[in-house]
Design an enzyme around this catalytic site. Structure first.
Site, PDB file in Angstrom:
ATOM      1  N   ASP A  24      -4.329  -0.491   9.108  1.00 59.91           N
ATOM      2  CA  ASP A  24      -3.486   0.224   8.149  1.00 59.91           C
ATOM      3  C   ASP A  24      -2.055  -0.303   8.251  1.00 59.91           C
ATOM      4  OD1 ASP A  24      -2.824   2.264   6.203  1.00 59.91           O
ATOM      5  OD2 ASP A  24      -1.816   3.323   7.817  1.00 59.91           O
ATOM      6  N   SER A  25      -1.252   0.011   7.242  1.00 59.54           N
ATOM      7  CA  SER A  25       0.154  -0.372   7.280  1.00 59.54           C
ATOM      8  C   SER A  25       0.902   0.384   8.380  1.00 59.54           C
ATOM      9  CB  SER A  25       0.804  -0.080   5.921  1.00 59.54           C
ATOM     10  OG  SER A  25       0.634   1.287   5.597  1.00 59.54           O
ATOM     11  N   TYR A  46       3.685  -0.496   2.735  1.00 63.56           N
ATOM     12  CA  TYR A  46       3.048  -1.504   1.894  1.00 63.56           C
ATOM     13  C   TYR A  46       3.082  -1.074   0.420  1.00 63.56           C
ATOM     14  CZ  TYR A  46       0.809  -4.171   5.749  1.00 63.56           C
ATOM     15  OH  TYR A  46       0.548  -4.958   6.835  1.00 63.56           O
ATOM     16  N   CYS A 104      -6.077   1.300   4.737  1.00 62.10           N
ATOM     17  CA  CYS A 104      -4.914   1.405   3.849  1.00 62.10           C
ATOM     18  C   CYS A 104      -5.363   1.230   2.391  1.00 62.10           C
ATOM     19  CB  CYS A 104      -3.919   0.308   4.228  1.00 62.10           C
ATOM     20  SG  CYS A 104      -2.445   0.290   3.221  1.00 62.10           S
ATOM     21  N   GLU A 161       5.467  11.831   6.472  1.00 62.11           N
ATOM     22  CA  GLU A 161       5.955  11.247   7.731  1.00 62.11           C
ATOM     23  C   GLU A 161       7.074  12.096   8.331  1.00 62.11           C
ATOM     24  OE1 GLU A 161       6.439   6.990   7.658  1.00 62.11           O
ATOM     25  OE2 GLU A 161       4.312   6.748   7.228  1.00 62.11           O
ATOM     26  N   THR A 206      -3.603   7.019   2.372  1.00 62.04           N
ATOM     27  CA  THR A 206      -3.944   7.491   3.727  1.00 62.04           C
ATOM     28  C   THR A 206      -3.234   8.785   4.129  1.00 62.04           C
ATOM     29  OG1 THR A 206      -2.173   6.009   4.449  1.00 62.04           O
ATOM     30  CG2 THR A 206      -4.449   5.237   4.724  1.00 62.04           C
ATOM     31  N   HIS A 207      -2.041   9.014   3.562  1.00 63.43           N
ATOM     32  CA  HIS A 207      -1.242  10.164   4.010  1.00 63.43           C
ATOM     33  C   HIS A 207      -1.662  11.482   3.361  1.00 63.43           C
ATOM     34  CE1 HIS A 207       1.138   6.915   5.496  1.00 63.43           C
ATOM     35  NE2 HIS A 207       2.125   7.682   5.887  1.00 63.43           N
TER      36      HIS A 207
HETATM   37  N1  DGL Z   1      -1.240   3.272   3.948  1.00 59.99           N
HETATM   38  C1  DGL Z   1      -0.659   3.298   2.612  1.00 59.99           C
HETATM   39  C2  DGL Z   1      -1.757   3.614   1.596  1.00 59.99           C
HETATM   40  O1  DGL Z   1      -2.772   4.195   1.918  1.00 59.99           O
HETATM   41  C3  DGL Z   1       0.483   4.306   2.509  1.00 59.99           C
HETATM   42  C4  DGL Z   1       1.712   3.928   3.314  1.00 59.99           C
HETATM   43  C5  DGL Z   1       2.383   2.640   2.860  1.00 59.99           C
HETATM   44  O2  DGL Z   1       2.868   2.569   1.721  1.00 59.99           O
HETATM   45  O3  DGL Z   1       2.388   1.709   3.654  1.00 59.99           O
HETATM   46  O4  DGL Z   1      -1.608   3.272   0.450  1.00 59.99           O
END
Ligand code: DGL
Length: 277
Positions: A12-13, A44, A75, A152, A188-189
């Protein structure tokens, strides 16, 4: 492939993919996991295809070099923008989150109208819309860029987050999509916001979490990959707890602190990784 426990690489990012790891641990507790969070280069969700693909391929190679036998791209942004590039570059099977999310939405909808929320980049790629239209479903995608920083910040049940979500969902469930009956959490969040989103979304809407459906897709991949094991060995292994290793490109301390919120328990084994550009 080892006849014993599988090593699953999760990418993941940053911290958000830990929601996918949490779902994986529930469905596949008898595996070992290597989780890579590219915390130094997040988010990301506001980056270009080229950049996200380059970062994601580097992370995939890193996980493979640590023994990953299957890669989960937790991600949504990396999956939406770069799944093909990652799959072509990897030497092991790769599972993204978009197809399992679309599959779950297809199973949940009654009227074939779906709203998907995600980052700016995920929405611009139209990866979810394409996956849903391939299943003869109508989709509206809505970028909700303010939700990631709010999660976050820990504001998962905060009046400000509720107000922001109300505005986003109000715009998404409008016009031709007021009667959409499924909301896909394409980031993911967002699973951390489920209780709040249940309050804010129209009452008839079912919420689909791509973390859970991805975990089920990974389990079925593993069944194909792993040779059948003797029952006694299998039972021993099922009793064993998953071994978790975490790699983060930014502060280990911050990864532990924020990661705990996403995973729901302490993260013991966290290593700092410096990926050379
Ligand atoms: N992990 C990214 C997603 O699921 C969210 C956080 C980011 O933008 O890096 O799209």
């Amino acid at each position: 492939m080892s006849p014993r426990r599988a090593i699953i690489g999760v990418f993941d990012s940053g911290f958000g993919g830990l929601t996918v790891l949490k779902a994986l641990l529930e469905v596949i507790p008898d595996a070992d996991y290597a989780y890579f969070g590219d915390t130094a280069r997040l988010p990301y969700g506001s980056k270009s295809v080229e950049t996200v693909a380059r970062y994601a391929v580097e992370a995939a190679h890193y996980l493979e070099s640590h023994g990953a036998q299957l890669l989960v791209i937790a991600c949504n942004t990396a999956t939406a923008l770069a799944l093909d590039r990652i799959t072509n570059a990897a030497h092991v099977p790769v599972v993204g989150v978009v197809e399992p999310g679309a599959e779950a939405a297809a199973a949940a909808t009654k009227n074939g109208k779906i709203v998907v929320i995600g980052t700016e980049a995920t929405v611009s790629s139209h990866a979810y819309r394409k996956a849903l239209e391939a299943r003869a479903l109508e989709a509206r995608e809505k970028a909700c860029p303010l939700l990631v920083p709010l999660v976050e910040e820990g504001w998962v049940d905060h009046a400000v987050t509720e107000q922001v979500a109300r505005i986003y969902l109000g715009e998404a469930f409008a016009d031709g999509f007021a009667d959409a009956d499924v909301l896909v959490l394409g980031c993911t969040h967002y699973p951390l916001l489920k209780p709040l989103l249940h309050r804010v979304a129209p009452a008839h809407v079912r919420i689909v979490d791509s973390a859970e459906s991805t975990a089920r897709a990974v389990a079925s991949h593993l069944r194909q990959l792993l040779p059948p094991r003797p029952a006694a060995l299998y039972n021993d292994e099922r009793r064993a707890v998953a071994r978790l290793k975490f790699f983060a490109t930014d502060s280990v301390e911050k990864f532990r602190r924020l990661g705990q919120r996403f995973l729901g328990h302490e993260l013991a084994d966290v290593l700092h990784v410096d990926l050379k550009e």
